[in-house]
Scaffold this motif. Structure first.
Motif, PDB file in Angstrom:
ATOM      1  N   UNK A 162       0.817  -1.222   0.000  1.00  0.00           N
ATOM      2  CA  UNK A 162       0.000   0.000   0.000  1.00  0.00           C
ATOM      3  C   UNK A 162       0.844   1.262   0.000  1.00  0.00           C
ATOM      4  N   UNK A 163       2.107   1.137  -0.376  1.00  0.00           N
ATOM      5  CA  UNK A 163       3.018   2.278  -0.480  1.00  0.00           C
ATOM      6  C   UNK A 163       3.650   2.275  -1.862  1.00  0.00           C
ATOM      7  N   UNK A 164       3.410   3.355  -2.639  1.00  0.00           N
ATOM      8  CA  UNK A 164       3.990   3.407  -3.966  1.00  0.00           C
ATOM      9  C   UNK A 164       3.365   4.485  -4.822  1.00  0.00           C
ATOM     10  N   UNK A 165       3.481   4.330  -6.171  1.00  0.00           N
ATOM     11  CA  UNK A 165       2.955   5.271  -7.146  1.00  0.00           C
ATOM     12  C   UNK A 165       1.658   4.735  -7.734  1.00  0.00           C
ATOM     13  N   UNK A 166       0.697   5.634  -7.973  1.00  0.00           N
ATOM     14  CA  UNK A 166      -0.518   5.243  -8.669  1.00  0.00           C
ATOM     15  C   UNK A 166      -1.058   6.465  -9.405  1.00  0.00           C
ATOM     16  N   UNK A 167      -2.032   6.239 -10.280  1.00  0.00           N
ATOM     17  CA  UNK A 167      -2.659   7.319 -11.035  1.00  0.00           C
ATOM     18  C   UNK A 167      -4.129   7.376 -10.653  1.00  0.00           C
ATOM     19  N   UNK A 168      -4.536   8.424  -9.876  1.00  0.00           N
ATOM     20  CA  UNK A 168      -5.939   8.488  -9.436  1.00  0.00           C
ATOM     21  C   UNK A 168      -6.900   8.739 -10.586  1.00  0.00           C
ATOM     22  N   UNK A 169      -6.456   9.415 -11.639  1.00  0.00           N
ATOM     23  CA  UNK A 169      -7.255   9.597 -12.845  1.00  0.00           C
ATOM     24  C   UNK A 169      -6.305   9.982 -13.969  1.00  0.00           C
ATOM     25  N   UNK A 170      -6.840  10.155 -15.179  1.00  0.00           N
ATOM     26  CA  UNK A 170      -5.989  10.390 -16.345  1.00  0.00           C
ATOM     27  C   UNK A 170      -5.112  11.615 -16.150  1.00  0.00           C
ATOM     28  N   UNK A 171      -3.850  11.478 -16.503  1.00  0.00           N
ATOM     29  CA  UNK A 171      -2.866  12.562 -16.479  1.00  0.00           C
ATOM     30  C   UNK A 171      -2.580  13.074 -15.070  1.00  0.00           C
ATOM     31  N   UNK A 172      -2.842  12.262 -14.071  1.00  0.00           N
ATOM     32  CA  UNK A 172      -2.508  12.598 -12.694  1.00  0.00           C
ATOM     33  C   UNK A 172      -1.609  11.518 -12.130  1.00  0.00           C
ATOM     34  N   UNK A 173      -0.649  11.918 -11.306  1.00  0.00           N
ATOM     35  CA  UNK A 173       0.261  10.977 -10.666  1.00  0.00           C
ATOM     36  C   UNK A 173       0.279  11.277  -9.182  1.00  0.00           C
ATOM     37  N   UNK A 174       0.208  10.199  -8.363  1.00  0.00           N
ATOM     38  CA  UNK A 174       0.148  10.399  -6.922  1.00  0.00           C
ATOM     39  C   UNK A 174       1.056   9.410  -6.210  1.00  0.00           C
ATOM     40  N   UNK A 175       1.414   9.762  -4.973  1.00  0.00           N
ATOM     41  CA  UNK A 175       2.197   8.906  -4.090  1.00  0.00           C
ATOM     42  C   UNK A 175       1.358   8.624  -2.853  1.00  0.00           C
ATOM     43  N   UNK A 176       1.293   7.357  -2.472  1.00  0.00           N
ATOM     44  CA  UNK A 176       0.595   6.992  -1.246  1.00  0.00           C
ATOM     45  C   UNK A 176       1.541   6.250  -0.324  1.00  0.00           C
ATOM     46  N   UNK A 177       1.347   6.417   0.956  1.00  0.00           N
ATOM     47  CA  UNK A 177       2.038   5.619   1.966  1.00  0.00           C
ATOM     48  C   UNK A 177       0.996   5.159   2.953  1.00  0.00           C
ATOM     49  N   UNK A 178       1.135   3.865   3.391  1.00  0.00           N
ATOM     50  CA  UNK A 178       0.192   3.271   4.339  1.00  0.00           C
ATOM     51  C   UNK A 178      -1.246   3.381   3.829  1.00  0.00           C
ATOM     52  N   UNK A 179      -1.424   3.373   2.479  1.00  0.00           N
ATOM     53  CA  UNK A 179      -2.747   3.412   1.900  1.00  0.00           C
ATOM     54  C   UNK A 179      -3.410   4.777   1.909  1.00  0.00           C
ATOM     55  N   UNK A 180      -2.638   5.835   2.167  1.00  0.00           N
ATOM     56  CA  UNK A 180      -3.181   7.194   2.213  1.00  0.00           C
ATOM     57  C   UNK A 180      -2.421   8.064   1.214  1.00  0.00           C
TER      58      UNK A 180
END
Length: 484
Positions: free
Chosen positions: A102-120
């Motif tokens: 649950x810690x890493x890089x993901x894309x919440x929607x098109x053309x967006x990049x986010x980082x989460x840690x501990x699922x947040x």
């Protein structure tokens, strides 16, 4: 991005070829052998073989094709082509840390990049390049602006560090925003590479220069400039107020959209700004009202006794009310029961001066006028010098309170030094019709018989009148019918 194929399991790297329908998921360990040649079967989901120098070929369902993926051993290496990963979610990012899914890089929607840690979610970059640290989509103000947004449910803080220590902080809650220096150093605001404002460790504020205290520990707002003029301006939709120093001269100015509304007011006596009482007002015409709106150049209203006090310089014991205008007369009116003008204390001299005639009034009428050439007239216009001197009861040793009066003497009268001044006049009438009295020359005083220039005690015959004209505090001339 580096992938170590020395020990990993590679999953779903090849999703199949055209016209193929592989129903099962096959996980193949790709070993570090010199080559990998497997029989291609109908259920083969993953097909790779390593050829020379760590290069791979991929089975496309019909033949082996070159595949731009380096074999990276335990020593590392570089990718020779792009690497994709699924969008993922905040709790299951598409590219995660091994052992911490649950810690890493993901894309919440098109053309967006986010980082989460501990699922947040902790950081997001949107399609316009705006950045949010916290939770949520960053505010987009449009071109040419870029946003760095820091926030959380209860507030946000940015720590500024030097030498491993936090020395400053930008901190915000729902109730307040702080820009804080955590050590005894000033906070400085600069434009164009030069300091424009400073707040020092004591809380004093300097605009244009470091603040300089004037009154010890009192808080100071110090405006300074390298030129001759500096101003503080308060501007609203209806007008403007300014405090200026222009070439060493201080100006306090009121400007309004309508000239008649350009009024200065000083309010005192309240517990809040709203309930304070107006103490002084200066209107657009320059009239000054104390306790009321001005109807004259100086207009004073008091609930009780009203005293206007003018005090001269230290040691002078004199006060002067000075009035000058182009007209020929100045009028001083006592409104109410009492009015007084005095200098220093009631026993000291006061000067009331005007360039023309001076008129004093009481009871709503003019009672006394002093003309510009020194003639005193009463309400009827009669010169007071023709009305004679007022009388006084008998006193043996008169003083200045009796000057200008006639003493009806029934016994001797003694003139002592330092009780009168130059040009004072005293009249003594021997009210006895049967015997003479003496006007005694006191010690240290010279009583000079007019026409003879002889000093000494004088005899005043029965019903005689003596005029005494004082030369100074220690000498006087005496004359009149019955004086010998």
């Amino acid at each position: 991005m580096a992938i170590d194929f020395a020990h990993p399991v590679v999953e779903d790297l090849y999703a199949g070829g055209a016209g193929l329908d592989w129903p099962t998921v096959l996980k193949d360990n790709i070993a570090a052998a010199a080559s990998l040649n497997e029989t291609v079967g109908a259920n083969l989901r993953v097909g790779f073989k390593r050829v020379n120098n760590g290069l791979f070929e991929r089975w496309d369902g019909a033949a082996w094709q070159p595949y731009p993926l380096n074999y990276l051993g335990g020593g590392g290496g570089a990718m020779t082509g792009p690497l994709g990963f699924p969008a993922g979610t905040v709790g299951a990012p598409g590219l995660f840390v091994t052992g911490d899914a649950d810690t890493g890089l993901y894309s919440p929607n098109a053309n967006n990049l986010a980082i989460s840690t501990a699922g947040v979610e902790r950081l997001r970059v949107d399609a316009s390049g705006n950045v949010n640290i916290g939770i949520g989509t960053p505010t987009n103000y449009g071109a040419p602006f870029r946003t760095l947004q820091v926030g959380a449910a209860n507030g946000a803080a940015i720590d500024l560090m030097a030498g491993g220590n936090v020395v400053g902080e930008l901190f915000a809650t729902a109730a307040q925003v702080y820009l804080s220096s955590l050590t005894n150093v000033p906070v400085s605001f600069q434009t164009g590479g030069a300091e424009r404002m400073r707040i020092d460790a004591a809380g004093d504020v300097g605009v244009g220069a470091a603040p300089v205290k004037i009154f010890g520990s009192r808080r100071t707002l110090h405006l300074s400039d390298t030129v001759a003029n500096v101003s503080l301006r308060l501007t609203g939709t209806a007008g403007e107020t300014s405090l200026e120093n222009v070439g060493g001269v201080t100006y306090f100015s009121a400007i309004a959209n309508t000239a008649a509304n350009a009024v200065m007011s000083i309010r005192t006596g309240g517990t809040t700004f709203d309930n304070a009482n107006e103490a002084v007002r200066i209107d657009a015409a320059g009239n000054v009202g104390i306790g009321r709106a001005a109807g004259y150049k100086l207009d004073i209203l008091a609930a009780g006794q009203c005293v206007v006090r003018v005090i001269g310089g230290a040691g002078s014991n004199q006060g002067a009310a000075y009035y000058v205008q182009n007209q020929s007369e100045a009028t001083v009116t006592a409104l109410g029961q009492r009015g007084s003008i005095y200098g220093g204390t009631p026993n000291n001299d006061a000067t009331l001066f005007c360039s023309g005639n001076l008129t004093l009034g009481a009871g709503g009428f003019e009672q006394l006028t002093i003309t510009s050439d020194g003639v005193i007239k009463d309400r009827a216009g009669l010169e007071l010098g023709w009305k004679g001197m007022p009388s006084a009861q008998y006193v043996a040793v008169p003083d200045r309170t009796h000057r200008g009066k006639t003493i009806y003497a029934t016994g001797n009268v003694t003139i002592n030094p330092s009780l009168f001044q130059a040009d004072d006049v005293l009249r003594v009438l021997n009210s006895s019709f049967s015997s003479s009295i003496q006007v005694v020359q006191g010690g240290g005083f010279s009583l000079i018989f007019a026409g003879a220039a002889i000093g000494g005690t004088r005899t005043l015959a029965a019903a005689g009148i003596a005029e005494i004209l004082f030369k100074d505090a220690t000498s006087a001339y005496i004359y009149g019918p019955g004086v010998s």
